[in-house]
Design an enzyme around this catalytic site. Structure first.
Site, short mmCIF file in Angstrom:
data_model
loop_
_atom_site.label_atom_id
_atom_site.label_comp_id
_atom_site.label_asym_id
_atom_site.label_seq_id
_atom_site.Cartn_x
_atom_site.Cartn_y
_atom_site.Cartn_z
CG HIS A 10 -2.03 0.94 1.16
ND1 HIS A 10 -3.25 0.61 0.63
CD2 HIS A 10 -2.11 2.23 1.55
CE1 HIS A 10 -4.04 1.67 0.70
NE2 HIS A 10 -3.38 2.66 1.25
CG HIS A 13 -10.81 3.41 2.07
ND1 HIS A 13 -11.42 3.70 3.25
CD2 HIS A 13 -9.47 3.42 2.35
CE1 HIS A 13 -10.52 3.90 4.19
NE2 HIS A 13 -9.33 3.74 3.67
#
Lengths: 740, 223
Positions: free
Chosen positions: A49, A95
């Protein structure tokens, strides 16, 4: 220093670090063994990430420059010049993992995160978009029921956050496919406005300058979220719920206003929001960008509960927090502003020139890490790639391999698809009008547009990606996502300027997924270069995989364009009875990855035709120029479902019928998805002028019909406006609320 | 005319409201929620839309205790004109300047869209430039707009001409939008100096935004 770690293998596993990583960490620490805080820092910074370790290799080489680009990738958001001293600041972010685990909070904090990315740059957010992918919401099964619940939760979450923030959600896109049954995609886009010479960056510099923490207190929520998002899902993933952050839009609103008030002063050196990997990534990135060092006293960080330890402070993903590097001596002035807004503000450290990150806990040093190597020496992987085997299979199937369906039945099936029908059930839950700028609101078709009060211009924006195209051909599919977003923007009379992207893919450890990723990146590069629309910001989301099944490659693209005149925004639904309808571009029997094959035969198959960028650019030029000359009443791009579905949408939204006769080689070609086409509505007087303009640009153009009447009639298809509007406006709620 | 526009920390329509009144040629001043007095030279207080203190509890239920609201109540009790839009309407019912209450919308969703409303009474300082039964297009955007009042209260409102606007369709026929009793979208107090409505007239000042029907509403105070 705290104790060395005993059960090191277990600890590494829990932090998703390899033994090789561990040796590398020891090397960076000059032979010393890391303690748990340090392991946590490396784990977060080297997570997929934060480090982009699988994707980095392919992200280099994106076109990022143009005369109008003020800030390209690498900061919290990209920035482009929109004239008269104004700049548009925007980015899109995913998300996905949190939203699947906890749809309301996952989606809400996605919106919160992207808004912070924008206002940390000094911009007031003025528009949100979102791009959502769900699984099979039609299914009667448990899966279908769960997907419908996810849709309701995600929409509620997005609305609750954006509405409270007072930022209008002006558009977006939604698509549905079984491939998202185990991994939904929630991509949020935000755009803000700033003066072009008042952009703030995420930098910490200046020896002795204070490092100030502002916003919410730090709690234990979202602990290790970045690491969680860097893995695929299994049956046990429900236990991950505590890694999802909880949002508080009211606090973020306070943070927004306090930051904007702060930006009017001269106190700030740099500022960055605490998103994924919280205090760790913000501090390391701010120091890393300038080559500075930093001291932070973690016991000074405002805490939500007692008993929290350095490890937790560094890795918490509590929302609504910012890290500021201020000018020395301005500490109290900054604290006063945040206190006015009832927010915590604490001086927690200072900038040094050592290049080291030094963390202290009640005076005792608990971590000592050189800043630069953490990001610069983060592992860059060259993962194996291999062309997926399914590609030859799907390429070998064409629309002719299926039993023919008559056009009327096909139309009734396609127009009722959840991909096609109006989503007012969704966008009516979003305040789309606050800030009083929204000219082309959600549901108006194609791009959304806001006026810019400061300079009398208008911004158009559109988020697009057809995952079916990307599945059968990741290169062209990704390029077509750029093209479609640009075309949508052009249809509102705005010139497409730049994109932000959100690259959602499956498990990068699967060579076939990695191949898809590499191909999609190349497709985006080609399209952005050919169309002169650079990438100014973006985000990568990998590991969208559950139990070994990866999502379709889904590179969501959001294009932003500029219209010189707020009073000349072109609409996309029919405007007036009696007007002529022109079709620009060439219709061929192209059905690869089409809605037609998907809805009628349940398959995603075929091939995509070669892309003609020149034709595409000329189409944009035609619409923009003709609109400037006041020759157009409406323009609508043709995409999913072909000309028939595009016409039906224009009719349904405007409540005006039409009578159309299109010349086609095969009657089903009214549903063909050939690229670089558009429908234009013109007055009878202007039809000739527009046709002449088009011919001058070398574009095929033909008059195919007229606006008006109680029916929509397209070749052999006929439906009453009443019936069409009932399907178009009511189908979505029937599907999504069927369990309530 | 000078307009005071209140600003609670979670207000998000204060700039829109300022922009609207200034566009119509009136002076405005933002007033922070921690203030205890209003500017002395004002003709109107507007409580704009938003989420005052987050509104995690009932909308407006915290705002009623804020320092500035005490000043607003005094101002109103002396006959000063007060307009509450959306969250402002909710706050006015919570503080007791307007009767009734605003509950969660009947569909339990936030509702944001352009909406038609019908003018019920125009013999007041707000809607005097609108015709009775005139249909206006004004945006709505709220989660808690479901107006409720007991039967006695409702008949009082009707008898005293306190109902300002009702939700309606294109033909002016009342319609249910959020569960409001009698499709009520806005009311005033018996003395007709305190006004509250859920729709946002400040969002309807430009034809390019879909409607300019808000002009004649807001201009009403200048007469």
């Amino acid at each position: 220093m705290s104790q060395p770690i005993e059960n090191i293998e277990e600890v590494l596993k829990a932090h998703k670090l390899s033994l090789e990583d561990y040796e590398h960490i020891k090397h960076i620490l000059e032979g010393r063994e890391p303690n748990l805080v340090e392991i946590g820092v490396f784990s977060a910074m080297w997570s997929e990430h934060c480090s982009y370790k699988s994707s980095k290799k392919y992200l280099s080489g994106f076109p990022t420059k143009a005369p109008w680009v003020i800030q390209g990738p690498g900061e919290n958001a990209g920035v482009i010049d929109i004239g008269d001293g104004m700049a548009a600041v925007f980015k899109m972010e995913s998300h996905n993992h949190p939203s699947f685990i906890e749809p309301f909070q996952g989606a809400a904090t996605g919106v919160g995160g992207i808004l912070r990315d924008v206002f940390t740059m000094g911009a007031r957010p003025v528009a949100n978009l979102n791009s959502l992918r769900f699984g099979d919401v039609n299914a009667r099964s448990q899966i279908g029921k769960y997907q419908r619940r996810l849709v309701r939760g995600v929409v509620d979450g997005i609305g609750s956050y954006g509405n409270c923030m007072g930022v209008p959600t002006i558009g977006g896109e939604m698509s549905f496919d079984e491939c998202y049954n185990g991994n939904i995609l929630v991509n949020a886009f935000a755009l803000g406005l700033a003066k072009s010479d008042e952009i703030f960056l995420g930098r910490a510099e200046g020896l002795g300058n204070p490092v100030i923490y502002v916003g919410s207190k730090t709690g234990r929520d979202g602990l290790g979220g970045a690491v969680m998002s860097s893995d695929s899902f299994t049956e046990e993933s429900k236990s991950l719920r505590p890694t999802v952050q909880v949002g508080d839009p009211f606090t973020e609103k306070l943070l927004l206003e306090a930051c904007l008030e702060l930006f009017k002063t001269d106190h700030v050196v740099g500022i960055q929001d605490m998103g994924a990997a919280g205090l760790t990534s913000s501090s390391f990135e701010m120091a890393g960008r300038t080559g500075s060092g930093m001291i932070m006293n973690l016991d000074k960080v405002p805490a939500r509960e007692e008993g929290m330890m350095p490890y937790e402070f560094m890795l918490s993903e509590s929302q609504e927090r910012m890290l500021i590097c201020a000018k020395k001596g301005s500490e109290q002035a900054i604290i006063d502003i945040f206190e006015k807004w009832d927010l915590d503000a604490a001086v927690i450290g200072e900038v040094t020139d050592t290049g080291m990150m030094e963390l202290f806990w009640h005076g005792e040093r608990c971590a000592y890490i050189p800043v630069a190597p953490v990001s610069e020496e983060a592992p860059v992987l060259d993962r194996p790639t291999s062309r997926p085997k399914y590609l030859d299979e799907v390429a070998g199937v064409s629309v002719d391999d299926f039993e023919a369906v008559d056009n009327q039945s096909a139309f009734e099936k396609l127009i009722a698809s959840v991909e096609v029908v109006d989503k007012s059930w969704v966008y009516n839950q979003y305040d789309s009008m606050v800030q009083i700028n929204t000219v082309k609101a959600p549901g108006s078709l194609d791009a959304s547009s806001i006026r810019v009060k400061e300079n009398g211009k208008a911004l158009a924006m559109s988020s697009d990606c057809n995952p079916r195209y990307c599945y059968i051909d990741p290169f062209k599919g990704a390029a077509l996502a750029v093209i479609e977003s640009g075309r949508n923007v052009a249809m509102s009379g705005a010139k497409p300027l730049a994109i932000t992207d959100c690259l959602n893919f499956g498990n990068p450890e699967n060579p076939e997924v990695m191949w898809q990723f590499a191909q999609a990146c190349e497709g985006i590069k080609e399209a952005c270069a050919e169309l002169s629309t650079p990438v100014v910001s973006g985000n990568v989301s990998l590991y969208n995989e559950t139990n070994g099944v990866s999502v379709f490659p889904t590179p969501s693209i959001a294009m932003v364009g500029l219209n010189d005149d707020e009073n000349n925004i072109l609409q996309s639904a029919f405007q007036k009875e009696g007007n002529k309808i022109l079709l620009v571009g060439e219709t061929r029997g192209e059905f690869g990855g089409s809605l037609y094959i998907k809805e009628l035969y349940g398959k995603t198959v075929g091939t995509l035709a070669d892309i003609d960028y020149t034709k595409e650019l000329r189409l944009w030029e035609l619409v923009i120029e003709a609109n400037k000359q006041g020759l157009l009443c409406a323009a609508k791009d043709i995409n999913m479902g072909g000309a028939a579905i595009a016409l039906a949408k224009m009719a349904a939204v405007s409540n005006k019928g039409c009578k159309v006769n299109m010349g086609v080689a095969n009657s089903r070609d009214v549903f063909a998805e050939s690229q670089s086409r558009a429908l234009l509505e013109v007055t009878p007087e202007n039809a000739g002028k527009v046709a002449a303009l088009a011919s001058g640009l070398g574009l095929k153009i033909e008059a195919i019909g007229e606006v008006g009447g109680e029916n929509v009639s397209i070749n052999d298809i006929e439906i009453t406006l009443d019936k069409l509007r009932d399907i178009y406006f009511c189908q979505f709620i029937r599907v999504i609320e069927q369990d309530l | 005319m000078k307009v005071a526009v209140l600003r609670f920390p979670g207000t998000n329509c204060e700039f829109d409201t300022q922009y609207a009144f200034e566009k119509l040629g009136y002076a405005t001043e933002l007033v922070w929620h921690k203030e205890t007095t209003l500017p002395s030279d004002i003709n109107l207080v507007v409580i704009p839309g938003g989420f005052s203190y987050g509104d995690y509890l009932r909308s407006g239920s915290i705002a009623r205790f804020s320092p500035i609201m005490r000043a607003v109540v005094n101002f109103a009790n002396k006959g000063g004109k007060v307009l509450g839009i959306c969250n402002g309407f909710q706050i006015l019912t919570e503080v007791g300047l307007l009767p009734g209450a605003l509950k969660r919308n009947s569909n339990l969703h936030f509702i944001s869209k352009m909406q038609r409303i019908r003018v019920e009474n125009n013999d007041n300082a707000f809607l005097n430039r609108c015709e009775k039964d005139e249909v206006l297009q004004i945006p709505i955007a709220h989660a808690d707009g479901n107006y409720y009042i007991d039967p006695t209260g409702l008949s009082d409102l009707e008898e005293n001409g306190q109902i300002l606007v009702r939700y309606c369709d294109a033909n002016g026929k009342s319609m249910d939008v959020n569960g409001s009793i009698g499709s009520i979208a806005g009311i005033c107090n018996k003395e007709k100096n305190v006004f509250g409505l859920m729709p946002h007239p400040e969002r309807a000042l430009d034809k390019i935004l879909g409607s300019d029907d808000g002009i004649k509403m807001l201009k009403g105070f200048d007469s």
